[in-house]
Motif scaffolding. Structure first.
Motif, mmCIF file in Angstrom:
data_model
loop_
_atom_site.group_PDB
_atom_site.id
_atom_site.type_symbol
_atom_site.label_atom_id
_atom_site.label_comp_id
_atom_site.label_asym_id
_atom_site.label_seq_id
_atom_site.Cartn_x
_atom_site.Cartn_y
_atom_site.Cartn_z
ATOM 1 N N LYS A 1 4.466 10.649 2.889
ATOM 2 C CA LYS A 1 5.667 9.955 3.313
ATOM 3 C C LYS A 1 6.914 10.821 3.250
ATOM 4 O O LYS A 1 7.679 10.887 4.199
ATOM 5 N N LEU B 1 -5.458 1.919 8.325
ATOM 6 C CA LEU B 1 -4.172 2.605 8.324
ATOM 7 C C LEU B 1 -4.477 4.085 8.545
ATOM 8 O O LEU B 1 -5.271 4.671 7.810
ATOM 9 N N ILE B 2 -3.882 4.656 9.566
ATOM 10 C CA ILE B 2 -4.204 6.032 9.924
ATOM 11 C C ILE B 2 -2.997 6.925 9.688
ATOM 12 O O ILE B 2 -1.961 6.757 10.334
ATOM 13 N N CYS B 3 -3.120 7.852 8.763
ATOM 14 C CA CYS B 3 -1.986 8.733 8.457
ATOM 15 C C CYS B 3 -1.877 9.821 9.514
ATOM 16 O O CYS B 3 -2.818 10.576 9.761
ATOM 17 N N LEU B 4 -0.701 9.898 10.123
ATOM 18 C CA LEU B 4 -0.475 10.848 11.209
ATOM 19 C C LEU B 4 -0.390 12.278 10.693
ATOM 20 O O LEU B 4 -0.535 13.227 11.442
ATOM 21 N N PHE C 1 -7.767 -1.406 4.993
ATOM 22 C CA PHE C 1 -6.813 -2.402 4.542
ATOM 23 C C PHE C 1 -7.364 -3.791 4.784
ATOM 24 O O PHE C 1 -7.832 -4.113 5.856
ATOM 25 N N PHE D 1 -3.000 0.714 12.287
ATOM 26 C CA PHE D 1 -1.604 1.036 12.022
ATOM 27 C C PHE D 1 -1.478 2.547 11.886
ATOM 28 O O PHE D 1 -2.238 3.170 11.151
ATOM 29 N N PHE D 2 -0.517 3.102 12.585
ATOM 30 C CA PHE D 2 -0.279 4.537 12.488
ATOM 31 C C PHE D 2 0.987 4.772 11.693
ATOM 32 O O PHE D 2 1.970 4.034 11.844
ATOM 33 N N GLY D 3 0.994 5.771 10.831
ATOM 34 C CA GLY D 3 2.188 6.048 10.044
ATOM 35 C C GLY D 3 1.927 7.139 9.033
ATOM 36 O O GLY D 3 1.164 8.058 9.295
ATOM 37 N N TYR D 4 2.569 7.007 7.872
ATOM 38 C CA TYR D 4 2.444 8.045 6.856
ATOM 39 C C TYR D 4 2.018 7.443 5.533
ATOM 40 O O TYR D 4 2.619 6.475 5.062
ATOM 41 N N CYS D 5 1.001 8.018 4.946
ATOM 42 C CA CYS D 5 0.467 7.487 3.698
ATOM 43 C C CYS D 5 1.403 7.847 2.547
ATOM 44 O O CYS D 5 2.305 8.662 2.695
ATOM 45 N N LYS D 6 1.148 7.256 1.418
ATOM 46 C CA LYS D 6 1.976 7.440 0.232
ATOM 47 C C LYS D 6 2.299 8.913 -0.016
ATOM 48 O O LYS D 6 3.440 9.282 -0.240
ATOM 49 N N SER E 1 0.799 -1.220 0.000
ATOM 50 C CA SER E 1 0.000 0.000 0.000
ATOM 51 C C SER E 1 0.835 1.274 0.000
ATOM 52 O O SER E 1 0.291 2.369 -0.111
ATOM 53 N N GLY E 2 2.137 1.159 0.137
ATOM 54 C CA GLY E 2 2.966 2.352 0.189
ATOM 55 C C GLY E 2 2.834 3.134 1.480
ATOM 56 O O GLY E 2 3.278 4.269 1.593
ATOM 57 N N PHE E 3 2.208 2.554 2.466
ATOM 58 C CA PHE E 3 1.982 3.234 3.747
ATOM 59 C C PHE E 3 3.137 2.906 4.684
ATOM 60 O O PHE E 3 3.441 1.746 4.928
ATOM 61 N N GLU E 4 3.784 3.952 5.184
ATOM 62 C CA GLU E 4 4.926 3.742 6.078
ATOM 63 C C GLU E 4 4.463 3.664 7.528
ATOM 64 O O GLU E 4 3.969 4.633 8.077
ATOM 65 N N ILE E 5 4.647 2.513 8.144
ATOM 66 C CA ILE E 5 4.079 2.290 9.467
ATOM 67 C C ILE E 5 5.046 2.680 10.571
ATOM 68 O O ILE E 5 6.219 2.318 10.550
ATOM 69 N N VAL E 6 4.545 3.434 11.513
ATOM 70 C CA VAL E 6 5.336 3.914 12.631
ATOM 71 C C VAL E 6 4.982 3.141 13.898
ATOM 72 O O VAL E 6 5.817 2.869 14.740
ATOM 73 N N ASN E 7 3.728 2.799 14.015
ATOM 74 C CA ASN E 7 3.268 2.153 15.236
ATOM 75 C C ASN E 7 1.963 1.430 14.942
ATOM 76 O O ASN E 7 1.318 1.685 13.937
ATOM 77 N N HIS E 8 1.609 0.525 15.839
ATOM 78 C CA HIS E 8 0.309 -0.093 15.656
ATOM 79 C C HIS E 8 -0.335 -0.371 16.997
ATOM 80 O O HIS E 8 0.294 -0.292 18.039
ATOM 81 N N GLU E 9 -1.590 -0.690 16.915
ATOM 82 C CA GLU E 9 -2.376 -0.927 18.114
ATOM 83 C C GLU E 9 -3.308 -2.081 17.823
ATOM 84 O O GLU E 9 -4.000 -2.077 16.815
#
Lengths: 151, 151
Positions: free
Chosen positions: B149, B103-106, B114, B141-146, A130-138
């Motif tokens: 990023k 997926l949650i973009c911060l 997903f 999942f927390f992070g940054y979307c495409k 998905s190109g989503f960069e994951i930092v953390n999860h819950e």
DNA sequence: TTTTCTGCAAACGATTTGCATACAC
DNA sequence: GTGTATGCAAATCGTTTGCAGAAAA
């Protein structure tokens, strides 16, 4: 529980490094979390209650502000169990320690900590897909604990 | 998105089977979720807004009550993205359809759905280990979307 | 002494509730 | 008709904010 590398005596340094001052309120709020291994997910009101029991009569607003600050510093983190309030727990400062999840009993509402790197390898898979960069999860599991299982 | 097996025309039956009455308010609240594939996680206020746009001037309290009811019936489910309000989505009624995560973009706060049965086999493992009987789970999942990023 | 913190009380926003009326069955 | 649902306004609850005085650096 991941190891807690953060110690109370690190607090002053951590604060001043970020332009904040050390106060008894801040120290005692954090102390509550070190005191309470039994119940590691505390709401602001609960922290306030625990402080009262120790004869610290701090304003509730101050408790809220300092919980927020400790989160900003990465010392605490927020958890949400959909019980109507924000809860806070000691953040595991081990960067590898993603593996800290919650089992939530739908009957007795008990929260059980569960250790395991459930999502080993999975985050890369998602990133690739998905190109989503994951930092953390819950991760939360809902169900029935040992005691409540048989209804 | 798992398939949605629930259809609007099933609503009346589902209601009366449980001792509730069919009302235009209930029908139109649910309709909003069928209308809105683009934004599947709606807050009560948002549902209320969408209803206004369609010239349905229902009380906000009624919207809240009916969202709650639709959750009770298993037609909607609640999701919490820690943005200060409860959100609702069409519950996937496929019992196998555990595999619906967020997926949650911060940065831009976008929520991406997903699909993947991430936790295949894992639930049994947990049950074996802890005696906890799992009914459902929630993974974020927390992070940054495409788009976000590269900062 | 300068700036940040605190405590208090008031403000806030999401959600819930009480009650009289309207509607579904 | 009977009982449930609605609309409205007021109440509630967790959380935030403004401000004046207190405390840390």
């Amino acid at each position: 529980m991941g190891e807690k590398f953060f110690k109370l005596q690190d607090l002053r340094g951590m604060l001043s490094k970020n332009g904040y001052k050390m106060t008894p309120q801040r120290k005692e709020v954090l102390q509550i979390f070190f005191d309470n291994d039994a119940d590691p997910h505390l709401s602001a009101e609960e922290v306030h209650e625990f402080l009262k029991k120790k004869d610290f009569d701090f304003g509730l607003a101050t408790v809220y502000r300092n919980l927020e600050l400790l989160c900003t510093l990465g010392i605490l983190s927020k958890v949400n169990f959909d019980d109507g309030c924000t809860r806070y727990e000691l953040a595991s400062t081990d960067p590898k320690a993603h593996q800290h999840h919650h089992l939530i009993c739908l009957k007795c509402k008990k929260i059980i900590e569960f250790e395991e790197d459930l999502l080993e390898g999975l985050e890369e898979k998602i990133t690739k897909k998905s190109g989503f960069e994951i930092v953390n999860h819950e991760v939360k599991f809902f169900g029935y604990c040992k005691n409540c299982k048989g209804k």
